[in-house]
Motif scaffolding. Sequence first.
Motif, PDB file in Angstrom:
ATOM      1  N   LEU A  57       0.829  -1.210   0.000  1.00 19.69           N
ATOM      2  CA  LEU A  57       0.000   0.000   0.000  1.00 19.69           C
ATOM      3  C   LEU A  57       0.865   1.262   0.000  1.00 19.69           C
ATOM      4  O   LEU A  57       0.590   2.214  -0.752  1.00 19.69           O
ATOM      5  N   PHE A  58       1.900   1.275   0.830  1.00 20.49           N
ATOM      6  CA  PHE A  58       2.795   2.438   0.873  1.00 20.49           C
ATOM      7  C   PHE A  58       3.586   2.568  -0.421  1.00 20.49           C
ATOM      8  O   PHE A  58       3.886   3.678  -0.872  1.00 20.49           O
ATOM      9  N   TRP A  59       3.940   1.430  -1.039  1.00 16.47           N
ATOM     10  CA  TRP A  59       4.646   1.442  -2.328  1.00 16.47           C
ATOM     11  C   TRP A  59       3.755   2.057  -3.403  1.00 16.47           C
ATOM     12  O   TRP A  59       4.215   2.893  -4.191  1.00 16.47           O
ATOM     13  N   LEU A  60       2.483   1.662  -3.440  1.00 15.63           N
ATOM     14  CA  LEU A  60       1.557   2.231  -4.424  1.00 15.63           C
ATOM     15  C   LEU A  60       1.391   3.734  -4.213  1.00 15.63           C
ATOM     16  O   LEU A  60       1.367   4.506  -5.180  1.00 15.63           O
ATOM     17  N   ASP A  61       1.275   4.153  -2.952  1.00 11.08           N
ATOM     18  CA  ASP A  61       1.139   5.579  -2.653  1.00 11.08           C
ATOM     19  C   ASP A  61       2.394   6.347  -3.079  1.00 11.08           C
ATOM     20  O   ASP A  61       2.302   7.417  -3.685  1.00 11.08           O
ATOM     21  N   ALA A  62       3.569   5.790  -2.770  1.00 10.69           N
ATOM     22  CA  ALA A  62       4.822   6.456  -3.152  1.00 10.69           C
ATOM     23  C   ALA A  62       4.947   6.522  -4.668  1.00 10.69           C
ATOM     24  O   ALA A  62       5.382   7.542  -5.214  1.00 10.69           O
ATOM     25  N   TRP A  63       4.595   5.454  -5.355  1.00  9.81           N
ATOM     26  CA  TRP A  63       4.667   5.437  -6.819  1.00  9.81           C
ATOM     27  C   TRP A  63       3.744   6.502  -7.397  1.00  9.81           C
ATOM     28  O   TRP A  63       4.109   7.228  -8.319  1.00  9.81           O
TER      29      TRP A  63
END
Length: 114
Positions: A57-63
């Motif tokens: 989830l944090f990876w998707l937000d950062a991306w």
Amino acid sequence: MDIKTASSLHRLRLVSAPEAVSFILLMIASVLKRTTDFNAVPALGMIHGVLFILYVLFWLDAWNRTKWDLKTAALYFVLSVLPFGGFYAERKLKRAADDEVIASRARREGVVKA
């Protein structure tokens, strides 16, 4: 870099090392389950699952916020499924954050025009 992007990267960095530790502990527990009577796989599996979901989830937000190219986004995702990849991701994200702070200070002091 705005504050939302910086906090997004910070959250990803904060969860990457614990996710890597939980993955390694889960692998050790899996070996112990098959070689001894010790069975911590259900508990460690749940902990690792929660941390992995948070990482994704944090990876998707950062991306979404940083507008990474596909290569960079794929790198950070692949690092989440490698046993020691989370440690590398954490170091890489910390280095990028430190570089951004240095560049921001240089722009503010008028040293560079970027």
